[in-house]
Design a protein around this motif. Structure first.
Motif, PDB file in Angstrom:
ATOM      1  N   ALA A  79       7.178 -33.008 -11.121  1.00 32.18           N
ATOM      2  CA  ALA A  79       8.072 -33.560 -10.103  1.00 32.18           C
ATOM      3  C   ALA A  79       8.171 -32.627  -8.904  1.00 32.18           C
ATOM      4  O   ALA A  79       8.146 -33.081  -7.747  1.00 32.18           O
ATOM      5  N   GLN A  80       8.269 -31.324  -9.149  1.00 28.91           N
ATOM      6  CA  GLN A  80       8.397 -30.375  -8.044  1.00 28.91           C
ATOM      7  C   GLN A  80       7.121 -30.337  -7.206  1.00 28.91           C
ATOM      8  O   GLN A  80       7.189 -30.272  -5.965  1.00 28.91           O
ATOM      9  N   ALA A  81       5.958 -30.389  -7.855  1.00 33.10           N
ATOM     10  CA  ALA A  81       4.698 -30.389  -7.118  1.00 33.10           C
ATOM     11  C   ALA A  81       4.576 -31.632  -6.235  1.00 33.10           C
ATOM     12  O   ALA A  81       4.173 -31.549  -5.062  1.00 33.10           O
ATOM     13  N   LEU A  82       4.934 -32.778  -6.760  1.00 35.04           N
ATOM     14  CA  LEU A  82       4.878 -34.009  -5.972  1.00 35.04           C
ATOM     15  C   LEU A  82       5.875 -33.978  -4.812  1.00 35.04           C
ATOM     16  O   LEU A  82       5.580 -34.464  -3.709  1.00 35.04           O
ATOM     17  N   HIS A  83       7.031 -33.412  -5.065  1.00 37.27           N
ATOM     18  CA  HIS A  83       8.029 -33.297  -4.002  1.00 37.27           C
ATOM     19  C   HIS A  83       7.524 -32.383  -2.890  1.00 37.27           C
ATOM     20  O   HIS A  83       7.738 -32.662  -1.692  1.00 37.27           O
ATOM     21  N   GLU A  84       6.870 -31.283  -3.262  1.00 35.67           N
ATOM     22  CA  GLU A  84       6.319 -30.376  -2.254  1.00 35.67           C
ATOM     23  C   GLU A  84       5.255 -31.072  -1.411  1.00 35.67           C
ATOM     24  O   GLU A  84       5.180 -30.869  -0.195  1.00 35.67           O
ATOM     25  N   LEU A 158      -3.310 -28.613  -1.297  1.00 35.92           N
ATOM     26  CA  LEU A 158      -4.296 -28.701  -2.382  1.00 35.92           C
ATOM     27  C   LEU A 158      -3.764 -28.026  -3.647  1.00 35.92           C
ATOM     28  O   LEU A 158      -3.973 -28.535  -4.764  1.00 35.92           O
ATOM     29  N   ASP A 159      -3.094 -26.897  -3.479  1.00 34.55           N
ATOM     30  CA  ASP A 159      -2.533 -26.198  -4.643  1.00 34.55           C
ATOM     31  C   ASP A 159      -1.486 -27.053  -5.338  1.00 34.55           C
ATOM     32  O   ASP A 159      -1.406 -27.068  -6.582  1.00 34.55           O
ATOM     33  N   GLN A 160      -0.669 -27.771  -4.575  1.00 31.20           N
ATOM     34  CA  GLN A 160       0.354 -28.618  -5.177  1.00 31.20           C
ATOM     35  C   GLN A 160      -0.261 -29.820  -5.888  1.00 31.20           C
ATOM     36  O   GLN A 160       0.244 -30.258  -6.930  1.00 31.20           O
ATOM     37  N   VAL A 161      -1.332 -30.366  -5.350  1.00 30.74           N
ATOM     38  CA  VAL A 161      -2.030 -31.451  -6.044  1.00 30.74           C
ATOM     39  C   VAL A 161      -2.583 -30.954  -7.370  1.00 30.74           C
ATOM     40  O   VAL A 161      -2.484 -31.632  -8.404  1.00 30.74           O
ATOM     41  N   THR A 162      -3.167 -29.755  -7.351  1.00 29.79           N
ATOM     42  CA  THR A 162      -3.671 -29.162  -8.590  1.00 29.79           C
ATOM     43  C   THR A 162      -2.543 -28.925  -9.589  1.00 29.79           C
ATOM     44  O   THR A 162      -2.692 -29.191 -10.784  1.00 29.79           O
ATOM     45  N   ALA A 163      -1.401 -28.443  -9.095  1.00 34.56           N
ATOM     46  CA  ALA A 163      -0.250 -28.206  -9.984  1.00 34.56           C
ATOM     47  C   ALA A 163       0.237 -29.510 -10.595  1.00 34.56           C
ATOM     48  O   ALA A 163       0.575 -29.562 -11.798  1.00 34.56           O
ATOM     49  N   ALA A 164       0.284 -30.575  -9.801  1.00 32.38           N
ATOM     50  CA  ALA A 164       0.711 -31.870 -10.327  1.00 32.38           C
ATOM     51  C   ALA A 164      -0.265 -32.386 -11.374  1.00 32.38           C
ATOM     52  O   ALA A 164       0.136 -32.935 -12.410  1.00 32.38           O
ATOM     53  N   ASP A 165      -1.559 -32.211 -11.115  1.00 33.52           N
ATOM     54  CA  ASP A 165      -2.576 -32.654 -12.073  1.00 33.52           C
ATOM     55  C   ASP A 165      -2.480 -31.868 -13.371  1.00 33.52           C
ATOM     56  O   ASP A 165      -2.570 -32.435 -14.470  1.00 33.52           O
ATOM     57  N   GLU A 166      -2.294 -30.557 -13.279  1.00 35.49           N
ATOM     58  CA  GLU A 166      -2.159 -29.732 -14.480  1.00 35.49           C
ATOM     59  C   GLU A 166      -0.911 -30.105 -15.271  1.00 35.49           C
ATOM     60  O   GLU A 166      -0.946 -30.164 -16.516  1.00 35.49           O
ATOM     61  N   ALA A 167       0.185 -30.361 -14.562  1.00 38.89           N
ATOM     62  CA  ALA A 167       1.425 -30.743 -15.255  1.00 38.89           C
ATOM     63  C   ALA A 167       1.260 -32.089 -15.937  1.00 38.89           C
ATOM     64  O   ALA A 167       1.762 -32.299 -17.054  1.00 38.89           O
TER      65      ALA A 167
END
Length: 254
Positions: A79-84, A158-167
């Motif tokens: 949720a935090q990654a998507l919000h970012e 890009l880092d936040q997209v990766t974080a969302a995918d990993e989560a």
């Protein structure tokens, strides 16, 4: 059936079984049986069986509780990654910004309305959710920054997209039960043995002893129910919730 009702019935059933067995055993016991003459070795074995089983129960509860907390952390991270992404993309031109935000909202809406239900019922994420996240990734990665200000926001996005995918991947891997079948076999067998040792002590039919035996069996039934309830991190009443997602995207459920 509500889970509180399942718990109540399980505890009542455990009490009834113990009380009935005690009464039947008392009726069928020989007249010269003396309940006070319990060998010391049986009392010693009963004590150690109870201690060992209590340790096993404690470890099992700690394991499923940790798995549940970890599952909640996956939701929070996603949720935090998507919000970012939703917030950082504001530096992009309006068409690109609106398209990426629409991708985020579409993905979050699908997770909140369809994918969460699939995790509860089938223990797996949906292919549609994967496609929506892939579309979000493409829209973020395919954009070419036009100036230094946009370029500085590009890599963090890009880092936040990766974080969302990993989560999301971690969330998908956490949908299955955490307790192996052999552990459940040990827990149930241990419960039968531990409660069975109560009868080895030759308890009598006094109200005090019957109440204690019933409460002891009800406690074990409650602890086993607690482990079962926590065993599925994304379903049942005490499961990890989508509250982190809804708090950041309050309109996700429409």
């Amino acid at each position: 059936m509500p889970e509180w009702l399942v718990l109540t019935l399980a505890m009542l059933a455990a009490c009834v079984v113990v009380v009935v067995i005690t009464l039947v055993r008392h009726r069928t016991a020989s007249e010269d049986e003396d309940p006070s003459e319990t060998p010391d070795v049986i009392e010693y074995m009963t004590m150690w069986i109870g201690v060992v089983y209590a340790i096993v129960l404690g470890l099992a509860i700690a394991g499923v509780w940790e798995a549940r907390s970890t599952a909640q952390d996956h939701v929070q991270a996603e949720a935090q990654a998507l919000h970012e992404i939703d917030q950082r993309v504001r530096v992009y031109p309006a068409p690109t910004r609106d398209r990426i935000r629409a991708d985020v909202n579409a993905y979050v809406g699908h997770v909140a309305t369809k994918e969460w239900k699939a995790m509860e019922d089938h223990g797996e994420v949906t292919d549609r959710g994967t496609l929506l996240l892939d579309r979000l990734r493409r829209d973020v990665t395919d954009y070419q920054p036009r100036n230094d200000f946009e370029a500085q926001a590009y890599q963090p996005l890009l880092d936040q997209v990766t974080a969302a995918d990993e989560a999301r991947t971690a969330r998908a891997n956490a949908t299955s039960p955490t307790m192996p079948g052999v552990v459940w076999f040990g827990l149930l067998t241990g419960a039968v043995v531990t409660i069975g040792m109560v009868f080895a002590l030759q308890i009598r039919r006094t109200p005090r002893e019957l109440v204690l035996a019933g409460l002891f069996s009800a406690l074990i039934a409650f602890l086993l129910f607690l482990i079962w309830d926590f065993d599925a991190p994304y379903s049942r009443d005490t499961a990890a919730s989508m509250e982190p997602l809804l708090s950041l995207f309050p309109h996700a459920k429409g």
